[in-house]
Design a protein around this motif. Structure first.
Motif, PDB file in Angstrom:
ATOM      1  N   THR A 186       0.944   3.822  -3.119  1.00 14.41           N
ATOM      2  CA  THR A 186       0.517   5.192  -2.839  1.00 14.41           C
ATOM      3  C   THR A 186       1.604   6.183  -3.230  1.00 14.41           C
ATOM      4  OG1 THR A 186      -0.839   4.402  -1.000  1.00 14.41           O
ATOM      5  CG2 THR A 186      -0.319   6.749  -1.038  1.00 14.41           C
ATOM      6  N   SER A 187       2.834   5.901  -2.858  1.00 14.52           N
ATOM      7  CA  SER A 187       3.946   6.788  -3.209  1.00 14.52           C
ATOM      8  C   SER A 187       4.145   6.841  -4.719  1.00 14.52           C
ATOM      9  CB  SER A 187       5.240   6.307  -2.542  1.00 14.52           C
ATOM     10  OG  SER A 187       5.110   6.328  -1.151  1.00 14.52           O
TER      11      SER A 187
ATOM     12  N   PHE B 237       0.831  -1.210   0.000  1.00 16.89           N
ATOM     13  CA  PHE B 237       0.000   0.000   0.000  1.00 16.89           C
ATOM     14  C   PHE B 237       0.863   1.256   0.000  1.00 16.89           C
ATOM     15  CE2 PHE B 237      -2.480   3.283   2.206  1.00 16.89           C
ATOM     16  CZ  PHE B 237      -3.566   3.355   1.348  1.00 16.89           C
TER      17      PHE B 237
ATOM     18  N   SER C 275       1.372   8.796  -6.390  1.00 13.21           N
ATOM     19  CA  SER C 275       1.492  10.210  -6.041  1.00 13.21           C
ATOM     20  C   SER C 275       2.574  10.874  -6.885  1.00 13.21           C
ATOM     21  CB  SER C 275       1.830  10.376  -4.560  1.00 13.21           C
ATOM     22  OG  SER C 275       0.770   9.947  -3.756  1.00 13.21           O
TER      23      SER C 275
END
Length: 92
Positions: free
Chosen positions: A71-72, A67, A75
């Motif tokens: 997510t990184s 996760f 982004s």
């Protein structure tokens, strides 16, 4: 949940209404730090008492790692494309 929201709103109102000295800001920062340490300690105790959670810790850690990486990654991709879009508009 209501207590949390009321506390948050009250804190915002006090922060917007009153001007605090540098000394009071330092005291506020120290008390926030202490509160976070106590909160993390309490979370650690709760996790330590939960045997089923400890048994699944490896699986939970793997899911959390995936996760965090996704997510990184997304982004970074989003910021890359959005910055290109903004810079393109700015140059025109």
């Amino acid at each position: 949940m209501q207590n949390i929201l009321i506390s948050l709103i009250l804190g915002i109102l006090i922060g917007c209404t009153f001007k605090f000295s540098d000394r009071m800001k330092k005291i506020n920062g120290s008390s926030q730090y202490l509160g976070i340490i106590i909160l993390l300690f309490a979370i650690g105790i709760t996790i330590g008492m939960n045997r089923s959670l400890l048994g699944n810790l490896k699986e939970i850690g793997g899911i959390s790692l995936v996760f965090a990486i996704l997510t990184s990654l997304f982004s970074i991709i989003l910021v890359f494309f959005m910055s290109r879009l903004v810079l393109k508009r700015r140059n025109n």
